[in-house]
Design an enzyme around this catalytic site. Structure first.
Site, PDB file in Angstrom:
ATOM      1  N   CYS A 125      28.469  42.865  85.497  1.00 10.79           N
ATOM      2  CA  CYS A 125      29.635  43.348  84.744  1.00 10.79           C
ATOM      3  C   CYS A 125      29.227  43.765  83.339  1.00 10.79           C
ATOM      4  O   CYS A 125      29.792  44.695  82.769  1.00 10.79           O
ATOM      5  CB  CYS A 125      30.712  42.282  84.696  1.00 10.79           C
ATOM      6  SG  CYS A 125      31.495  42.047  86.293  1.00 10.79           S
TER       7      CYS A 125
ATOM      8  N   CYS B 171      17.217  51.683  78.324  1.00 11.61           N
ATOM      9  CA  CYS B 171      18.562  51.448  78.866  1.00 11.61           C
ATOM     10  C   CYS B 171      19.227  50.402  77.974  1.00 11.61           C
ATOM     11  O   CYS B 171      18.989  50.386  76.771  1.00 11.61           O
ATOM     12  CB  CYS B 171      18.509  51.012  80.328  1.00 11.61           C
ATOM     13  SG  CYS B 171      17.635  49.462  80.596  1.00 11.61           S
TER      14      CYS B 171
END
Ligand SMILES: [Zn+2]
Length: 406
Positions: free
Chosen positions: A210, A364
């Site tokens: 999440c 990232c």
């Protein structure tokens, strides 16, 4: 996927006896407080006495744990255990409704306990402000009748399953991602376990957490309340629990589907010839932070955020690629980066966009996706490409703390 052979559609229900014996009595206060339960014939005084006697452990006081703990407490579950080692962060408040602004920085287990006491002081709250690990999981689980799993990572999820099966405990599982949720009850004595459904963890980098992929806050309530519903049914022995069935919820379509899940006769843990007879040595290792290819790719091809800054300051001829998703690039970006999502690199679609004559630097959010993308780039011939260890999070910590952490 191996899952398919153990799933088939159709109805399959099972009724089980109550998990908990009733308490001797309800006090006058309890009768007043729980009157709306008591007048439901299926629950009644008997059911409420069982809830009073019940001991439930909630693993995690986060997205699923928050609504679950609030409703378990309100329902009158006598003893509620909370295990969480994390502290409350501002970015939790979008969904972890058991915590408030004044709890930021406080241990989640303590913050959750305070909210529970406010809702129902009759609940005996047990705080386990620790990391659940293979050394303590059995001892902690043994103190409870039922486990509610609200964890968000695969390593803990497999460990919760394994410990529950080895101890013969039922547990209610839930998972959430963006607009999708799943829930089930795993109890090896009466049905499948989590490993029957998912024998192997997903390949690293395939299923974002999440924190990486996002979750609609209210989805936590949708799935957390299903988990509490199942917990109450098991404790009091009413209805048909989700044993052997997987509930799949799609918030965008607003659909609930139930899928039958069979016990896998070849399950390594609960199958006929089980080979896993104890907890695994290392669950992190089993679930793998990154794939073997990515682990190999990053050797001698990893730079720190500080090194990236030095390269930029020295005007080194680099091409900095942000392999996250567009929404993440929108929230925070490293100056000079070009967005090319990881999927486009893995599929090969984006390779033509990359310059051949510059040093390619990938990053990232935390370094996992960039490691996967790096493996693909190296396989495609970009031999001197590197990635940034710790990604944007390291950049914020080491270089520019004024940027928002997300
Ligand atoms: Zn199994």
């Amino acid at each position: 996927m191996a899952v398919a052979c153990h799933i088939d559609p159709g109805e399959f229900t099972v009724s089980l006896p109550p998990l908990v014996e009733p308490a001797a009595e309800l006090t006058v206060d309890e009768i007043r407080r729980y009157s709306r339960h008591l007048i439901i014939p299926d629950v009644g005084v008997e059911g409420q006495k069982r809830l009073k006697n019940a001991r439930v452990l909630c693993v995690g006081a986060g997205g699923l744990g928050s609504p679950a703990l609030l409703y378990l407490a309100a329902a009158g579950v006598g003893t509620l255990g909370i295990i969480d080692f994390d502290t409350v962060d501002e970015s939790n408040l979008q969904r972890q409704i058991i915590h408030g602004v004044s709890d930021i920085g406080r241990p989640k287990a303590e913050s959750a306990a305070a909210s529970i006491r406010e809702i129902n002081p009759l609940v005996d709250v047990v705080i386990h402000n620790t990391v659940l690990d293979r050394e303590n999981v059995r001892e902690i689980f043994a103190q409870y009748d039922l486990i509610l799993d609200g964890t968000d990572n695969f390593a803990t999820r497999y460990m919760v399953n394994d410990a529950a099966v080895l101890l013969g405990k039922p547990y209610v599982w839930g998972s959430i991602y963006r607009f999708d949720g799943q829930a089930s009850v795993f109890w090896a004595e009466h049905g499948p376990c989590y490993r029957c459904l998912y024998p192997e963890p997903p390949p690293p980098g395939m299923v974002p957490s999440c924190a990486e992929g996002g979750v609609l806050g209210v989805l936590c309530a949708s799935i957390g309340s299903i988990q509490v519903n199942e917990a109450i049914k098991l404790l009091t022995g009413i209805g048909e629990p989700l044993v052997g069935r997987l509930m799949v919820y799609d918030a965008l379509e607003m659909s609930y589907r139930k899928i039958k899940v069979r016990k896998d006769p070849n399950c390594v843990l609960c199958g006929e010839n089980a080979t896993l007879t104890d907890l695994m040595e290392d669950y992190e290792d089993f679930c793998g932070a990154v794939s073997v290819e990515a682990q190999e790719a990053v050797v001698d091809a990893t730079i720190t955020a500080a090194e990236l800054k030095e390269w930029q300051d020295a005007d080194k001829d680099i091409f900095l690629v942000d392999v996250r998703e567009p929404a993440e690039h929108e929230i925070v970006r490293i100056p000079g980066s070009t967005l090319i999502p990881k999927g486009e690199i893995i599929s090969g679609e984006a390779l033509a966009k990359l310059p051949q004559d510059k040093q390619i630097v990938l990053h990232c959010k935390s370094g996992v996706r960039s490691a996967e993308a790096l493996a693909a780039l190296k396989a495609a011939g970009f031999r001197d490409a590197v990635h940034v260890q710790g990604g944007v999070l390291s950049w914020i910590k080491q270089i520019d703390p004024s940027l928002p952490e997300y």
